[in-house]
Design a protein around this motif. Structure first.
Motif, PDB file in Angstrom:
ATOM      1  N   ARG A  72       0.842  -1.206   0.000  1.00 46.93           N
ATOM      2  CA  ARG A  72       0.000   0.000   0.000  1.00 46.93           C
ATOM      3  C   ARG A  72       0.875   1.254   0.000  1.00 46.93           C
ATOM      4  O   ARG A  72       0.564   2.239  -0.674  1.00 46.93           O
ATOM      5  N   SER A  73       1.949   1.215   0.773  1.00 44.76           N
ATOM      6  CA  SER A  73       2.864   2.347   0.819  1.00 44.76           C
ATOM      7  C   SER A  73       3.492   2.585  -0.548  1.00 44.76           C
ATOM      8  O   SER A  73       3.614   3.744  -0.988  1.00 44.76           O
ATOM      9  N   ASN A  74       3.892   1.520  -1.230  1.00 47.42           N
ATOM     10  CA  ASN A  74       4.457   1.654  -2.575  1.00 47.42           C
ATOM     11  C   ASN A  74       3.441   2.274  -3.534  1.00 47.42           C
ATOM     12  O   ASN A  74       3.778   3.149  -4.335  1.00 47.42           O
ATOM     13  N   VAL A  75       2.210   1.803  -3.451  1.00 49.00           N
ATOM     14  CA  VAL A  75       1.151   2.328  -4.321  1.00 49.00           C
ATOM     15  C   VAL A  75       0.951   3.820  -4.065  1.00 49.00           C
ATOM     16  O   VAL A  75       0.869   4.625  -5.004  1.00 49.00           O
ATOM     17  N   LEU A  76       0.908   4.219  -2.794  1.00 45.19           N
ATOM     18  CA  LEU A  76       0.697   5.630  -2.469  1.00 45.19           C
ATOM     19  C   LEU A  76       1.887   6.485  -2.904  1.00 45.19           C
ATOM     20  O   LEU A  76       1.710   7.619  -3.370  1.00 45.19           O
TER      21      LEU A  76
ATOM     22  N   LYS B  88     -11.921  -0.453  -6.543  1.00 42.78           N
ATOM     23  CA  LYS B  88     -12.354  -0.497  -5.146  1.00 42.78           C
ATOM     24  C   LYS B  88     -11.321   0.218  -4.292  1.00 42.78           C
ATOM     25  O   LYS B  88     -10.246   0.577  -4.768  1.00 42.78           O
ATOM     26  N   LYS B  89     -11.670   0.432  -3.003  1.00 47.41           N
ATOM     27  CA  LYS B  89     -10.788   1.173  -2.109  1.00 47.41           C
ATOM     28  C   LYS B  89      -9.470   0.436  -1.903  1.00 47.41           C
ATOM     29  O   LYS B  89      -9.403  -0.780  -2.018  1.00 47.41           O
ATOM     30  N   LEU B  90      -8.442   1.192  -1.556  1.00 44.04           N
ATOM     31  CA  LEU B  90      -7.104   0.628  -1.406  1.00 44.04           C
ATOM     32  C   LEU B  90      -7.064  -0.439  -0.312  1.00 44.04           C
ATOM     33  O   LEU B  90      -6.432  -1.480  -0.472  1.00 44.04           O
ATOM     34  N   ASN B  91      -7.748  -0.220   0.800  1.00 47.14           N
ATOM     35  CA  ASN B  91      -7.720  -1.182   1.904  1.00 47.14           C
ATOM     36  C   ASN B  91      -8.444  -2.481   1.578  1.00 47.14           C
ATOM     37  O   ASN B  91      -8.245  -3.481   2.266  1.00 47.14           O
ATOM     38  N   ASP B  92      -9.279  -2.487   0.563  1.00 49.98           N
ATOM     39  CA  ASP B  92     -10.048  -3.684   0.223  1.00 49.98           C
ATOM     40  C   ASP B  92      -9.302  -4.632  -0.717  1.00 49.98           C
ATOM     41  O   ASP B  92      -9.805  -5.706  -1.022  1.00 49.98           O
ATOM     42  N   HIS B  93      -8.108  -4.254  -1.151  1.00 44.54           N
ATOM     43  CA  HIS B  93      -7.352  -5.074  -2.095  1.00 44.54           C
ATOM     44  C   HIS B  93      -6.614  -6.205  -1.384  1.00 44.54           C
ATOM     45  O   HIS B  93      -6.096  -6.032  -0.289  1.00 44.54           O
ATOM     46  N   THR B  94      -6.563  -7.359  -2.029  1.00 48.84           N
ATOM     47  CA  THR B  94      -5.761  -8.477  -1.531  1.00 48.84           C
ATOM     48  C   THR B  94      -4.326  -8.270  -1.991  1.00 48.84           C
ATOM     49  O   THR B  94      -4.023  -7.350  -2.750  1.00 48.84           O
TER      50      THR B  94
ATOM     51  N   GLU C 270      -2.462 -10.084  -4.077  1.00 53.46           N
ATOM     52  CA  GLU C 270      -2.309 -10.223  -5.521  1.00 53.46           C
ATOM     53  C   GLU C 270      -2.864  -9.005  -6.257  1.00 53.46           C
ATOM     54  O   GLU C 270      -2.301  -8.557  -7.259  1.00 53.46           O
ATOM     55  N   GLU C 271      -3.982  -8.481  -5.776  1.00 54.10           N
ATOM     56  CA  GLU C 271      -4.560  -7.292  -6.401  1.00 54.10           C
ATOM     57  C   GLU C 271      -3.651  -6.083  -6.215  1.00 54.10           C
ATOM     58  O   GLU C 271      -3.519  -5.254  -7.117  1.00 54.10           O
ATOM     59  N   LEU C 272      -3.021  -5.979  -5.039  1.00 47.55           N
ATOM     60  CA  LEU C 272      -2.094  -4.872  -4.813  1.00 47.55           C
ATOM     61  C   LEU C 272      -0.876  -4.961  -5.735  1.00 47.55           C
ATOM     62  O   LEU C 272      -0.379  -3.943  -6.213  1.00 47.55           O
ATOM     63  N   LYS C 273      -0.413  -6.186  -5.985  1.00 49.06           N
ATOM     64  CA  LYS C 273       0.710  -6.353  -6.914  1.00 49.06           C
ATOM     65  C   LYS C 273       0.314  -5.879  -8.312  1.00 49.06           C
ATOM     66  O   LYS C 273       1.077  -5.173  -8.983  1.00 49.06           O
ATOM     67  N   ALA C 274      -0.887  -6.236  -8.746  1.00 50.55           N
ATOM     68  CA  ALA C 274      -1.365  -5.808 -10.066  1.00 50.55           C
ATOM     69  C   ALA C 274      -1.576  -4.294 -10.103  1.00 50.55           C
ATOM     70  O   ALA C 274      -1.276  -3.640 -11.111  1.00 50.55           O
ATOM     71  N   LEU C 275      -2.075  -3.735  -9.008  1.00 50.15           N
ATOM     72  CA  LEU C 275      -2.281  -2.288  -8.933  1.00 50.15           C
ATOM     73  C   LEU C 275      -0.944  -1.552  -8.983  1.00 50.15           C
ATOM     74  O   LEU C 275      -0.823  -0.510  -9.632  1.00 50.15           O
TER      75      LEU C 275
ATOM     76  N   LEU D 171       1.735  -2.634 -10.484  1.00 48.23           N
ATOM     77  CA  LEU D 171       2.167  -2.702 -11.888  1.00 48.23           C
ATOM     78  C   LEU D 171       1.451  -1.659 -12.740  1.00 48.23           C
ATOM     79  O   LEU D 171       2.056  -1.021 -13.618  1.00 48.23           O
ATOM     80  N   GLN D 172       0.156  -1.484 -12.503  1.00 49.20           N
ATOM     81  CA  GLN D 172      -0.604  -0.484 -13.241  1.00 49.20           C
ATOM     82  C   GLN D 172      -0.038   0.910 -12.987  1.00 49.20           C
ATOM     83  O   GLN D 172       0.147   1.701 -13.918  1.00 49.20           O
ATOM     84  N   LEU D 173       0.264   1.205 -11.720  1.00 53.66           N
ATOM     85  CA  LEU D 173       0.788   2.529 -11.410  1.00 53.66           C
ATOM     86  C   LEU D 173       2.211   2.714 -11.932  1.00 53.66           C
ATOM     87  O   LEU D 173       2.594   3.816 -12.313  1.00 53.66           O
ATOM     88  N   ARG D 174       2.994   1.652 -11.951  1.00 53.86           N
ATOM     89  CA  ARG D 174       4.351   1.764 -12.518  1.00 53.86           C
ATOM     90  C   ARG D 174       4.272   2.053 -14.024  1.00 53.86           C
ATOM     91  O   ARG D 174       5.062   2.842 -14.555  1.00 53.86           O
ATOM     92  N   ALA D 175       3.329   1.429 -14.706  1.00 50.38           N
ATOM     93  CA  ALA D 175       3.132   1.723 -16.127  1.00 50.38           C
ATOM     94  C   ALA D 175       2.658   3.162 -16.309  1.00 50.38           C
ATOM     95  O   ALA D 175       3.104   3.867 -17.232  1.00 50.38           O
ATOM     96  N   THR D 176       1.779   3.615 -15.425  1.00 49.15           N
ATOM     97  CA  THR D 176       1.323   5.003 -15.474  1.00 49.15           C
ATOM     98  C   THR D 176       2.491   5.952 -15.237  1.00 49.15           C
ATOM     99  O   THR D 176       2.588   7.008 -15.871  1.00 49.15           O
ATOM    100  N   GLU D 177       3.394   5.564 -14.333  1.00 55.08           N
ATOM    101  CA  GLU D 177       4.558   6.394 -14.044  1.00 55.08           C
ATOM    102  C   GLU D 177       5.484   6.500 -15.257  1.00 55.08           C
ATOM    103  O   GLU D 177       6.013   7.573 -15.554  1.00 55.08           O
ATOM    104  N   VAL D 178       5.663   5.398 -15.973  1.00 59.34           N
ATOM    105  CA  VAL D 178       6.485   5.429 -17.183  1.00 59.34           C
ATOM    106  C   VAL D 178       5.863   6.380 -18.207  1.00 59.34           C
ATOM    107  O   VAL D 178       6.552   7.219 -18.813  1.00 59.34           O
ATOM    108  N   ASN D 179       4.560   6.284 -18.405  1.00 62.72           N
ATOM    109  CA  ASN D 179       3.869   7.185 -19.340  1.00 62.72           C
ATOM    110  C   ASN D 179       3.947   8.636 -18.868  1.00 62.72           C
ATOM    111  O   ASN D 179       4.114   9.555 -19.672  1.00 62.72           O
TER     112      ASN D 179
END
Length: 153
Positions: free
Chosen positions: A72-76, A105-111, A113-118, A120-128
């Motif tokens: 969660r900290s990495n995502v934020l 869904k909310k950040l606290n509701d992620h499992t 595996e979902e956080l890992k995928a999230l 990855l999504q944000l890392r791709a967004t960061e590259v863009n």
């Protein structure tokens, strides 16, 4: 656990009427404790006498919670760098999570595996974002250099 032991423990702790009401609420067919099946009795027993988690289960939960906090900290952190989350405002980030994130869904509701995928999504967004920030005049360029975006007019 033995059926008679479970019945005796329930009767020691609660009145027969209270147990009967609980049984009826649970089974929808009887109020007599002797008419319940073994599975029903065990479920009712566990409502009032829940099992205590073992030390290994508590340790696993603590480690899992630490891992979840780290992700969660990495995502934020990534969301703040990209501009999805503002420093003191959660509204923009929460709206992004509910509308644009992968699982919506909310950040606290992620499992995990979902956080890992999230992430990855944000890392791709960061590259863009970084690619777009190199182009002068883009929204990402203004955000990266802490400038106000130009007028829409």
């Amino acid at each position: 656990m033995n059926r008679t032991i479970m019945i005796n423990k329930l009767l020691e702790r609660f009145s027969e009427f209270a147990i009967g009401q609980t049984i009826y609420f649970h089974t929808k067919r009887t109020t007599n404790i002797d008419d319940t099946t073994d599975e029903e009795l065990k479920e009712i027993y566990l409502l009032f006498f829940p099992l205590q988690p073992s030390v290994s289960e508590q340790l696993f939960d603590a480690k899992n919670n630490e891992i979840l906090k780290r992700f969660r900290s990495n995502v934020l952190t990534i969301a703040t760098r990209v501009g999805v989350k503002e420093a003191n405002c959660w509204n923009k980030f929460n709206n992004w999570m509910l509308n644009s994130s992968k699982y919506k869904k909310k950040l606290n509701d992620h499992t995990l595996e979902e956080l890992k995928a999230l992430e990855l999504q944000l890392r791709a967004t960061e590259v863009n974002y970084n690619r777009s920030a190199l182009k002068v005049g883009t929204k990402a360029w203004h955000h990266k250099h802490n400038l106000n975006p130009p007028s829409e007019n």
